[in-house]
Design a protein around this motif. Structure first.
Motif, PDB file in Angstrom:
ATOM      1  N   ARG A  27      62.516 -10.706  51.298  1.00 35.48           N
ATOM      2  CA  ARG A  27      61.193 -10.943  50.720  1.00 35.48           C
ATOM      3  C   ARG A  27      60.851  -9.813  49.740  1.00 35.48           C
ATOM      4  O   ARG A  27      60.815  -8.651  50.125  1.00 35.48           O
ATOM      5  CB  ARG A  27      60.139 -11.031  51.814  1.00 35.48           C
ATOM      6  N   VAL A  28      60.606 -10.199  48.471  1.00 35.17           N
ATOM      7  CA  VAL A  28      60.293  -9.215  47.427  1.00 35.17           C
ATOM      8  C   VAL A  28      59.080  -9.688  46.645  1.00 35.17           C
ATOM      9  O   VAL A  28      58.669 -10.851  46.714  1.00 35.17           O
ATOM     10  CB  VAL A  28      61.489  -9.015  46.464  1.00 35.17           C
ATOM     11  N   ALA A  29      58.495  -8.789  45.867  1.00 34.41           N
ATOM     12  CA  ALA A  29      57.380  -9.146  44.985  1.00 34.41           C
ATOM     13  C   ALA A  29      57.927  -9.925  43.796  1.00 34.41           C
ATOM     14  O   ALA A  29      59.011  -9.594  43.295  1.00 34.41           O
ATOM     15  CB  ALA A  29      56.651  -7.893  44.514  1.00 34.41           C
ATOM     16  N   PRO A  30      57.218 -10.952  43.329  1.00 34.98           N
ATOM     17  CA  PRO A  30      57.690 -11.731  42.180  1.00 34.98           C
ATOM     18  C   PRO A  30      57.964 -10.860  40.956  1.00 34.98           C
ATOM     19  O   PRO A  30      58.871 -11.158  40.163  1.00 34.98           O
ATOM     20  CB  PRO A  30      56.536 -12.709  41.918  1.00 34.98           C
ATOM     21  N   GLU A  31      57.204  -9.757  40.793  1.00 36.63           N
ATOM     22  CA  GLU A  31      57.391  -8.885  39.636  1.00 36.63           C
ATOM     23  C   GLU A  31      58.751  -8.191  39.649  1.00 36.63           C
ATOM     24  O   GLU A  31      59.220  -7.720  38.608  1.00 36.63           O
ATOM     25  CB  GLU A  31      56.287  -7.817  39.600  1.00 36.63           C
ATOM     26  N   GLU A  32      59.415  -8.143  40.812  1.00 35.05           N
ATOM     27  CA  GLU A  32      60.700  -7.446  40.932  1.00 35.05           C
ATOM     28  C   GLU A  32      61.883  -8.326  40.570  1.00 35.05           C
ATOM     29  O   GLU A  32      63.007  -7.829  40.458  1.00 35.05           O
ATOM     30  CB  GLU A  32      60.871  -6.924  42.365  1.00 35.05           C
ATOM     31  N   LEU A  33      61.656  -9.614  40.386  1.00 35.97           N
ATOM     32  CA  LEU A  33      62.760 -10.539  40.120  1.00 35.97           C
ATOM     33  C   LEU A  33      63.282 -10.387  38.693  1.00 35.97           C
ATOM     34  O   LEU A  33      62.525 -10.078  37.771  1.00 35.97           O
ATOM     35  CB  LEU A  33      62.315 -11.980  40.348  1.00 35.97           C
ATOM     36  N   SER A  34      64.592 -10.627  38.547  1.00 39.69           N
ATOM     37  CA  SER A  34      65.231 -10.554  37.227  1.00 39.69           C
ATOM     38  C   SER A  34      65.854 -11.904  36.880  1.00 39.69           C
ATOM     39  O   SER A  34      66.164 -12.710  37.763  1.00 39.69           O
ATOM     40  CB  SER A  34      66.315  -9.468  37.222  1.00 39.69           C
ATOM     41  N   ILE A  35      66.034 -12.123  35.587  1.00 40.91           N
ATOM     42  CA  ILE A  35      66.651 -13.368  35.119  1.00 40.91           C
ATOM     43  C   ILE A  35      68.061 -13.487  35.699  1.00 40.91           C
ATOM     44  O   ILE A  35      68.838 -12.536  35.687  1.00 40.91           O
ATOM     45  CB  ILE A  35      66.697 -13.402  33.575  1.00 40.91           C
ATOM     46  N   VAL A  73      61.460 -25.741  36.878  1.00 43.96           N
ATOM     47  CA  VAL A  73      60.253 -25.639  37.706  1.00 43.96           C
ATOM     48  C   VAL A  73      59.418 -24.458  37.229  1.00 43.96           C
ATOM     49  O   VAL A  73      59.945 -23.451  36.745  1.00 43.96           O
ATOM     50  CB  VAL A  73      60.602 -25.480  39.199  1.00 43.96           C
ATOM     51  N   LEU A  74      58.099 -24.593  37.371  1.00 46.60           N
ATOM     52  CA  LEU A  74      57.173 -23.585  36.862  1.00 46.60           C
ATOM     53  C   LEU A  74      56.479 -22.852  38.008  1.00 46.60           C
ATOM     54  O   LEU A  74      56.177 -23.446  39.051  1.00 46.60           O
ATOM     55  CB  LEU A  74      56.118 -24.236  35.972  1.00 46.60           C
ATOM     56  N   SER A  75      56.228 -21.580  37.811  1.00 49.84           N
ATOM     57  CA  SER A  75      55.497 -20.805  38.809  1.00 49.84           C
ATOM     58  C   SER A  75      54.101 -21.379  38.976  1.00 49.84           C
ATOM     59  O   SER A  75      53.490 -21.866  38.026  1.00 49.84           O
ATOM     60  CB  SER A  75      55.410 -19.343  38.369  1.00 49.84           C
ATOM     61  N   GLY A  76      53.602 -21.307  40.202  1.00 46.54           N
ATOM     62  CA  GLY A  76      52.275 -21.858  40.500  1.00 46.54           C
ATOM     63  C   GLY A  76      52.333 -23.220  41.155  1.00 46.54           C
ATOM     64  O   GLY A  76      51.366 -23.640  41.793  1.00 46.54           O
ATOM     65  N   CYS A  77      53.463 -23.934  41.010  1.00 49.41           N
ATOM     66  CA  CYS A  77      53.623 -25.226  41.682  1.00 49.41           C
ATOM     67  C   CYS A  77      53.913 -24.999  43.165  1.00 49.41           C
ATOM     68  O   CYS A  77      54.445 -23.958  43.555  1.00 49.41           O
ATOM     69  CB  CYS A  77      54.770 -26.023  41.053  1.00 49.41           C
ATOM     70  N   ILE A  78      53.582 -25.980  43.982  1.00 45.84           N
ATOM     71  CA  ILE A  78      53.806 -25.876  45.426  1.00 45.84           C
ATOM     72  C   ILE A  78      54.908 -26.833  45.841  1.00 45.84           C
ATOM     73  O   ILE A  78      54.871 -28.033  45.511  1.00 45.84           O
ATOM     74  CB  ILE A  78      52.518 -26.193  46.204  1.00 45.84           C
ATOM     75  N   ASN A  79      55.897 -26.317  46.550  1.00 44.73           N
ATOM     76  CA  ASN A  79      56.987 -27.149  47.056  1.00 44.73           C
ATOM     77  C   ASN A  79      56.487 -27.951  48.250  1.00 44.73           C
ATOM     78  O   ASN A  79      56.004 -27.388  49.232  1.00 44.73           O
ATOM     79  CB  ASN A  79      58.159 -26.258  47.465  1.00 44.73           C
ATOM     80  N   MET A  80      56.603 -29.280  48.187  1.00 47.04           N
ATOM     81  CA  MET A  80      55.999 -30.131  49.205  1.00 47.04           C
ATOM     82  C   MET A  80      56.963 -30.553  50.307  1.00 47.04           C
ATOM     83  O   MET A  80      56.536 -30.830  51.424  1.00 47.04           O
ATOM     84  CB  MET A  80      55.396 -31.376  48.541  1.00 47.04           C
ATOM     85  N   GLN A  81      58.276 -30.647  50.013  1.00 51.09           N
ATOM     86  CA  GLN A  81      59.167 -31.225  51.027  1.00 51.09           C
ATOM     87  C   GLN A  81      60.428 -30.397  51.261  1.00 51.09           C
ATOM     88  O   GLN A  81      60.456 -29.526  52.121  1.00 51.09           O
ATOM     89  CB  GLN A  81      59.519 -32.668  50.653  1.00 51.09           C
ATOM     90  N   GLN A 120      56.350 -11.416  33.723  1.00 50.03           N
ATOM     91  CA  GLN A 120      55.275 -11.320  32.730  1.00 50.03           C
ATOM     92  C   GLN A 120      55.306 -12.473  31.724  1.00 50.03           C
ATOM     93  O   GLN A 120      54.315 -12.732  31.037  1.00 50.03           O
ATOM     94  CB  GLN A 120      55.334  -9.977  31.976  1.00 50.03           C
ATOM     95  N   ASP A 121      56.447 -13.158  31.644  1.00 48.77           N
ATOM     96  CA  ASP A 121      56.556 -14.311  30.743  1.00 48.77           C
ATOM     97  C   ASP A 121      56.413 -15.640  31.478  1.00 48.77           C
ATOM     98  O   ASP A 121      56.503 -16.701  30.857  1.00 48.77           O
ATOM     99  CB  ASP A 121      57.925 -14.296  30.026  1.00 48.77           C
ATOM    100  N   SER A 122      56.191 -15.591  32.783  1.00 47.68           N
ATOM    101  CA  SER A 122      56.111 -16.818  33.569  1.00 47.68           C
ATOM    102  C   SER A 122      54.799 -17.546  33.329  1.00 47.68           C
ATOM    103  O   SER A 122      53.847 -16.996  32.775  1.00 47.68           O
ATOM    104  CB  SER A 122      56.274 -16.506  35.060  1.00 47.68           C
ATOM    105  N   THR A 123      54.744 -18.776  33.763  1.00 48.09           N
ATOM    106  CA  THR A 123      53.587 -19.630  33.510  1.00 48.09           C
ATOM    107  C   THR A 123      52.315 -19.065  34.121  1.00 48.09           C
ATOM    108  O   THR A 123      51.260 -19.037  33.486  1.00 48.09           O
ATOM    109  CB  THR A 123      53.848 -21.042  34.063  1.00 48.09           C
ATOM    110  N   VAL A 124      52.379 -18.598  35.376  1.00 45.21           N
ATOM    111  CA  VAL A 124      51.192 -18.059  36.049  1.00 45.21           C
ATOM    112  C   VAL A 124      50.642 -16.852  35.306  1.00 45.21           C
ATOM    113  O   VAL A 124      49.441 -16.749  35.046  1.00 45.21           O
ATOM    114  CB  VAL A 124      51.520 -17.678  37.509  1.00 45.21           C
ATOM    115  N   ALA A 125      51.528 -15.906  34.942  1.00 43.89           N
ATOM    116  CA  ALA A 125      51.090 -14.706  34.244  1.00 43.89           C
ATOM    117  C   ALA A 125      50.443 -15.056  32.912  1.00 43.89           C
ATOM    118  O   ALA A 125      49.443 -14.463  32.504  1.00 43.89           O
ATOM    119  CB  ALA A 125      52.267 -13.763  34.037  1.00 43.89           C
ATOM    120  N   ARG A 126      50.994 -16.041  32.232  1.00 47.87           N
ATOM    121  CA  ARG A 126      50.449 -16.439  30.921  1.00 47.87           C
ATOM    122  C   ARG A 126      49.073 -17.082  31.077  1.00 47.87           C
ATOM    123  O   ARG A 126      48.179 -16.873  30.254  1.00 47.87           O
ATOM    124  CB  ARG A 126      51.406 -17.409  30.230  1.00 47.87           C
TER     125      ARG A 126
END
Length: 615
Positions: free
Chosen positions: A126-134, A179-187, A199-205
């Motif tokens: 488990r990490v912070a989303p800001e720590e993820l790399s491409i 898939v875009l950040s902010g969406c919720i996985n349902m199944q 910083q370039d992701s949908t939520v941050a923008r």
């Protein structure tokens, strides 16, 4: 800060009333009035002094200070206290409206995932989303938010994208889907390869867009400040020359007499009637709107409402109810009720909004013993055995994959419904179910009335082109923009704002995805009953009961309010300039000056209060 200001107002008011009406205090009347003046007016005088030092001389603080100090010099302490009290009360309510108009959009923070499940050699970390790399791979479990934009490399599922697109239908994703950040996985469990830095992701923008949109939105300048810009220097200059020139030019002219005349002139010129009646006119409009279930967050938005020439509507949850329902069933070889019964049982384990609408349409208790061999196919539909009959329910592609021939015929209902579900039983086509997100009952009436008011109407939606076009055709709206993410809505709105040379542009929405455009539009309206907290906080006006017709009422009420404002301005200025002219020639006493100030204020206030009692 507001509590402190309110305490000062209440304390000064009590002292003022006691000094004026209690006989036992008459000996100390002047001292009490001076105390009340210092309590309620010292702050304004000090603000005027600081503004003068900064080079901002002719503002309302300076004019109020000069006029009240003149009244103090003339011994009219009650007048000085009354003027400052009226001014402070108006400022208090104006301040409350401004403070509440645009609070932090805390709901947007709910789009952000608190963590990401990073795939490592030692398992999930488990990490912070800001720590993820491409290029890194994360796992998104059912019920979790997607923390960052990426591409599915394993798994199939449905995503709840309503927070981003406003689309209430879940989005089916599989290997290769973006898939875009902010969406919720349902199944299902998804493995996603990161494709963007945080910083370039949908939520941050989106968060950045809302902040910038709020900053870019110009607030309406106070009328009294614009008026004082010209009025104050003229009045002060005339008063100065009235006090100084006659004694210099004429031997028989006594300085004390002309100073008295100049100070009387200043008392007459005090803009108390405008300072109080204009905000009260707006507050009257705001109060009348609140009685109708319309929350207007500031007086400047009343003025903007009265000038609306272009309206942009979101679709889902704004023009429509945001809730799916079965409108009809077409069957072949089975009764409609039996077809609905079999399909409802096939959908009994699904949480999909369409499945829920079918279960509600069936309306009877479901028996899980009748269902077996259930297979959920994301993006296609469902296959199950109900009463030992193979029931296939889904889109046209699913039936084609199962080698089931769909009869080629045109059903008129297909032109008016958003979604068709095809049904096959025992390997044979058995019918279709029509499901729609219903248009609100008062939508047509609202659109028609807005058109009569010569207002242009547009639709901005994250929904499909087909769904948007259907709603547009029903309501008679031709300017339709579909498949829009929040940044696309904002881009389109910016284009519309640049093209709109006269009047104001309004946006009406209800979702988190609407927050940037609600903040950027000249006037943003949130549908409160269905709307998210983010939309309500970003908007300038909130329709509390979700009635679209209230938009028409808000515009009409705003125009009535502006008529009262204009009539107050004309009346006050006409009386002021008449008495000022008399004062210039020494024909106005201090009592006439007080009438020109306090009396006119009372009349203007009564005119403003008409808005609260008007049917």
């Amino acid at each position: 800060m507001q509590k402190k200001q309110l305490t000062k107002i209440l304390l000064a008011t009590l002292i003022f009333i006691a000094a004026m009406i209690l006989p036992i205090l008459q000996e100390y009347r002047d001292y009490l009035l001076i105390s009340a003046f210092l309590i309620v007016g010292l702050e304004i005088v000090w603000a005027a002094v600081k503004n003068v030092v900064r080079g901002k001389v002719f503002d309302e603080s300076f004019l109020m200070s000069l006029a009240t100090m003149g009244a103090v010099y003339l011994g009219e302490y009650a007048e000085a206290v009354g003027v400052m009290l009226f001014y402070q009360i108006g400022e208090y309510f104006q301040g409350r409206a401004v403070d509440n108009s645009r609070k932090a959009i805390t709901e947007l923070l709910d789009l952000q995932a608190d963590y990401a499940n990073l795939n490592t050699r030692d398992g999930l970390k488990r990490v912070a989303p800001e720590e993820l790399s491409i290029g890194e791979v994360i796992t998104v479990k059912p019920g979790e938010k997607i923390p960052i934009d990426g591409k599915v490399i394993r798994g199939v599922s449905y995503l709840n994208t309503a927070a981003l697109t406003g689309e209430s239908l879940p989005l089916a994703v599989e290997i290769g889907s973006e898939v875009l950040s902010g969406c919720i996985n349902m199944q299902g469990v998804l493995e996603v390869e990161v494709s963007k830095e945080y910083q370039d992701s949908t939520v941050a923008r989106i968060l950045e867009l809302v902040e910038n949109a709020s900053n870019n939105k110009a607030e309406t300048e106070k009328f009294i400040s614009r008026f004082a810009k010209y009025y104050t220097p003229i009045v002060v200059s005339v008063a100065f020359f009235l006090a100084v020139l006659p004694p210099l030019l004429f031997k028989e002219a006594l300085f004390q007499d002309w100073l008295y005349r100049a100070l009387t002139f200043l008392v007459i010129s005090c803009p108390c009637a405008l300072v109080l009646s204009i905000p009260l006119s707006f507050f009257g409009g705001i109060g009348a709107a609140s009685k109708l279930g319309i929350l207007v967050k500031g007086s400047n938005y009343i003025e903007a409402l009265a000038k609306v020439k272009n309206i942009v509507f979101d679709k889902t949850g704004t023009l429509t109810e945001g809730k799916f329902s079965v409108v009809s069933v077409s069957s072949v070889g089975y009764s409609q009720q039996l077809l609905l019964e079999l399909v409802a049982h096939a959908e009994m384990y699904s949480n999909h909004p369409i499945a829920k609408s079918i279960q509600e349409a069936y309306g009877q208790k479901l028996d899980n013993k009748r269902v077996k061999n259930l297979e959920d196919l994301p993006g296609l539909g469902i296959i199950a055995e109900v009463d030992d009959k193979k029931v296939i329910l889904g889109n046209e592609l699913l039936l084609e994959q199962q080698s089931i021939v769909i009869p080629d015929f045109t059903d008129a209902r297909n032109n008016n419904d958003i979604t068709e579900l095809y049904v096959a039983i025992g390997g044979v086509y058995a019918g279709r179910i029509y499901i729609t997100d219903k248009i609100k009952n008062d939508a047509q009436k609202t659109v028609d009335l807005l058109k009569k008011m010569s207002i242009d109407i547009n639709i901005f939606t994250g929904d499909t082109e087909k769904a948007a076009k259907i709603v547009g055709e029903r309501l008679g709206i031709t300017n339709i923009y579909s498949k829009l993410l929040p940044q696309h809505k904002l881009e389109n709105l910016e284009t519309l704002l640049k093209r709109q040379t006269t009047g104001k542009v309004m946006f009406v929405g209800d979702g988190v995805n609407d927050a940037p455009v609600l903040a950027r539009a000249d006037i943003g309206i949130a549908m409160g009953a269905m709307g998210t907290d983010a939309a309500i906080q970003a908007a300038d006006v909130v329709i509390m009961d979700d009635s679209l017709y209230k938009i028409v009422m808000a515009i009409e009420l705003a125009k009535q309010t502006m008529q009262v404002v204009r009539s107050n301005i004309f009346f006050v200025l006409a009386v002021k300039f008449t008495v000022l002219l008399l004062g210039f020639f020494g024909l106005a006493s201090i009592w006439l000056a007080i009438f020109a100030d306090v009396g006119v204020s009372v009349l203007a206030i009564l005119n403003s209060m008409r808005l609260l009692i008007k049917k």
